[in-house]
Scaffold this active site. Structure first.
Site, PDB file in Angstrom:
ATOM      1  NE  ARG A 239      -4.355  -1.252  -0.047  1.00  0.00           N
ATOM      2  CZ  ARG A 239      -4.474  -2.409  -0.771  1.00  0.00           C
ATOM      3  NH1 ARG A 239      -3.623  -2.876  -1.601  1.00  0.00           N
ATOM      4  NH2 ARG A 239      -5.719  -3.156  -0.825  1.00  0.00           N
ATOM      5  CD  GLU A 268      -2.475   3.382  -5.265  1.00  0.00           C
ATOM      6  OE1 GLU A 268      -3.586   3.096  -5.488  1.00  0.00           O
ATOM      7  OE2 GLU A 268      -1.873   2.849  -4.591  1.00  0.00           O
ATOM      8  CG  HIS A 287      -3.098  -0.203  -6.600  1.00  0.00           C
ATOM      9  ND1 HIS A 287      -3.532   0.276  -5.503  1.00  0.00           N
ATOM     10  CD2 HIS A 287      -3.084  -1.925  -6.263  1.00  0.00           C
ATOM     11  CE1 HIS A 287      -3.625  -0.568  -4.484  1.00  0.00           C
ATOM     12  NE2 HIS A 287      -3.495  -1.792  -4.942  1.00  0.00           N
TER      13      HIS A 287
HETATM   14  C1  GLV Z   1      -4.776  -5.013  -3.926  1.00  0.00           C
HETATM   15  O1  GLV Z   1      -4.308  -4.174  -3.686  1.00  0.00           O
HETATM   16  C2  GLV Z   1      -5.444  -5.884  -3.315  1.00  0.00           C
HETATM   17  O2  GLV Z   1      -5.520  -5.407  -1.916  1.00  0.00           O
HETATM   18  O3  GLV Z   1      -6.201  -6.923  -3.500  1.00  0.00           O
END
Ligand code: GLV
Length: 328
Positions: A239, A268, A287
């Site tokens: 994250r 983000e 991401h």
């Molecule tokens: C993506 O970042 C997830 O947590 O699945």
């Protein structure tokens, strides 16, 4: 046919999950490209028994208080830092996530980022596209050797472990930092548990695989970046807020580390003129670590099955607070 449960899905998701929901619930879908804002989300979820949410949806106590009918929040992600799980448990709302099904895709992507940064792949592609490739050159676009180097994995959970297994194929020395040590895995896969300080000081590649919690927010800030080798590359597929963005920009600017490869950022999205996006020693992708056709189908299917099981009062295949909510 009118179906008894009403559920909201906060974005278009793969048909593999949607069809499962549509068989036994009435589904409302947020059709826009961008996520609903707070007001739109409340309106979308109003009157629903369950919600299939994304990591871009913030679910807190105040929202849940305005949705007395909502019993299950099924997140289309393994991470659930977008949901106040304590607030959900207090209100008897079941929270679910999608672990396991995305582990391999995320570990593969971590390696794609690591290798791309180590071997300067984006710069190399840009170089060729710009028509600068004139000859073979012994000094052109030299990167860092991966085979035999030391990798430091912060967070040796499901994904960290798969990253470690792949590192063995590169004959790497593997260091890990995790407060919960799995000695059997470490022994079987040649992993040495160390302190975060030692990991930062000795690794050529540092890769982050922790969940975002109050403890891991800014786990990597200026002091930690200072400890890293000046030849080291930092990879983040966990994250964004696990790294202090300003500190990373400074470290990359003053060459206190060699480079970074980020699947996740804080905030983000990052604007296209953000220093992390424009610096040649930083790679940013949007991401997409779990973004394979197969994995996203599995995530959709699992999120849908979690939601339906929760509505039926059964234990879902993957719940975050099942023990608290189902045993009340
Ligand atoms: C993506 O970042 C997830 O947590 O699945």
């Amino acid at each position: 046919m009118a179906l008894s449960w009403s559920v909201a899905v906060t974005r278009q998701i793969p048909e593999a999950g949607l069809s499962v929901l549509q068989e036994s619930t009435t589904v409302k879908i947020w059709e826009e490209k961008l996520p609903p804002d707070e007001v739109q989300l409340r309106k979308l979820l109003a009157g629903c028994d369950g919600a299939l949410t994304l990591l871009t949806d913030s679910i807190d106590g105040a929202l849940l208080d305005s949705l007395p009918r909502l019993r299950v929040v099924s997140n289309f992600a393994v991470g659930y830092d977008n949901i106040d799980v304590n607030a959900a448990s207090e209100r008897g709302v079941l929270v679910c996530n999608t672990p396991d099904v995305l582990t391999n895709a995320t570990a593969d992507h971590t390696w794609a980022l690591l290798l791309a940064a180590a071997r300067r792949i984006p710069e190399s592609i840009e170089f060729v596209r710009a028509g600068k490739w004139e000859t073979w050159d012994p000094l052109l676009l030299l990167g860092q050797e991966v085979s035999g180097a030391t990798i430091g994995i912060a967070g040796l959970g499901r994904i960290g472990k798969e990253v470690a297994k792949r590192a063995r194929g590169f004959d790497m020395r593997i260091l890990a930092f995790d407060p919960y040590e799995d000695e059997a895995f470490a022994e079987a896969h040649g992993v040495a548990y160390v302190t975060l300080e030692q990991l930062l000081e000795e690794s050529d590649f540092v890769t982050l695989h922790v969940a975002l919690t109050a403890e891991t927010r800014h786990l990597i800030a200026a002091p930690e970046l200072d400890r890293m080798k000046s030849s080291a590359i930092l990879v983040n597929a966990s994250r964004g807020p696990v790294i202090d963005t300003e500190a990373l920009v400074a470290a990359l600017r003053n060459d206190s580390i060699l480079g970074a490869a980020l699947d996740v950022t804080d905030p983000e999205p990052l604007p296209a003129d953000h220093p992390l996006v424009t610096m040649p020693n930083c790679i940013v992708v949007p991401h997409t670590a779990s973004a394979t056709v197969q994995t996203r189908d599995r995530m959709a299917d699992l999120a849908a099955r979690n939601l339906l099981a929760g509505l039926r009062g059964e234990r879902p295949p993957a719940s975050v607070n099942g023990d608290e909510v189902l045993n009340r």
